[in-house]
Enzyme design. Structure first.
Site, PDB file in Angstrom:
ATOM      1  N   ASP A 193       9.435 -25.276 -36.933  1.00 19.35           N
ATOM      2  CA  ASP A 193       8.083 -25.567 -36.453  1.00 19.35           C
ATOM      3  C   ASP A 193       7.410 -24.290 -35.950  1.00 19.35           C
ATOM      4  OD1 ASP A 193       8.528 -28.273 -36.954  1.00 19.35           O
ATOM      5  OD2 ASP A 193       9.222 -28.656 -34.918  1.00 19.35           O
TER       6      ASP A 193
ATOM      7  N   ASP B 125      15.265 -31.255 -33.133  1.00 15.27           N
ATOM      8  CA  ASP B 125      14.370 -30.483 -32.263  1.00 15.27           C
ATOM      9  C   ASP B 125      15.110 -30.112 -30.991  1.00 15.27           C
ATOM     10  OD1 ASP B 125      12.173 -30.607 -33.982  1.00 15.27           O
ATOM     11  OD2 ASP B 125      11.530 -32.529 -33.177  1.00 15.27           O
TER      12      ASP B 125
END
Length: 201
Positions: A176, A151
């Site tokens: 995402d 991330d």
């Protein structure tokens, strides 16, 4: 040569997955865990963390939970591929499916695959990312299906007087974003299609 709608969707999905993986590999092989830098002011940052569980930094139990989550992702990805193929080939009730529906589902499918790749293969091909040490390609830090998701996008837009982030604290990745954008688009603009399909059943 005219390209069919199915091939366009496949190309779109591949492009999205490639973009996701290029960003993740660039971050993982150039930043140590916890490194960050500002992109626009203080409210858009690249912050390298690794997610052990679900999207936006949420966790899902230990090794058994991780395995169940990985299997769920595979099932979801397989179902979405089957459903998109069916909608492209047969339409709904003999009528073509709106392009927006197919694009939204493709976004979700590509996002799911992007994070599946991390979980399944990153542990096998990268060394472990730790604070102060950049990972290298060719290492091994976790078994198959047990890798961590990379991330990096961080938007601490609103802070209180103490500097604590009030909005938006989760760190997420491009995959995402694809899932979120696809889901919100379908819910906001294509909900009539799903209501019609449910009624037809």
């Amino acid at each position: 040569m005219k390209i069919s709608k199915g091939k366009w969707l496949l190309i779109l999905g591949i492009v999205l997955v490639v973009i996701d993986q290029l960003i993740k590999v660039a971050v993982k092989t150039n930043m140590s865990l916890g490194d960050h830098f500002n992109v626009i002011g203080n409210w858009f940052q690249i912050l390298f963390i690794e997610n052990k569980g679900m999207a936006f930094g949420m966790s899902f139990g230990g090794m058994i939970g991780k395995l169940c989550l990985s299997l769920f992702r595979i099932c979801l990805f397989s179902f979405l591929c089957w459903w998109i193929t069916k909608l492209v080939r047969k339409g709904m009730n003999g009528k073509p499916v709106p392009t927006g529906v197919l694009v939204g589902l493709t976004l979700i499918t590509a996002g799911a695959l992007g994070n599946i790749i991390d979980c399944f293969f990153y542990g096998l091909i990268f060394s472990e990312s730790i604070p102060g040490t950049v990972a290298t390609l060719g290492g091994h830090y976790a078994p198959f299906m047990m890798g961590k998701v990379v991330d990096m996008f961080y938007f601490p837009i609103i802070r209180n007087s103490a500097g604590n982030v009030l909005f938006f604290s989760p760190v997420f990745n491009f995959a995402d974003s694809c899932v979120t954008v696809g889901a919100f688009y379908l819910a906001l603009f294509e909900y009539k299609f799903f209501m019609t399909e449910e009624n037809s059943k």
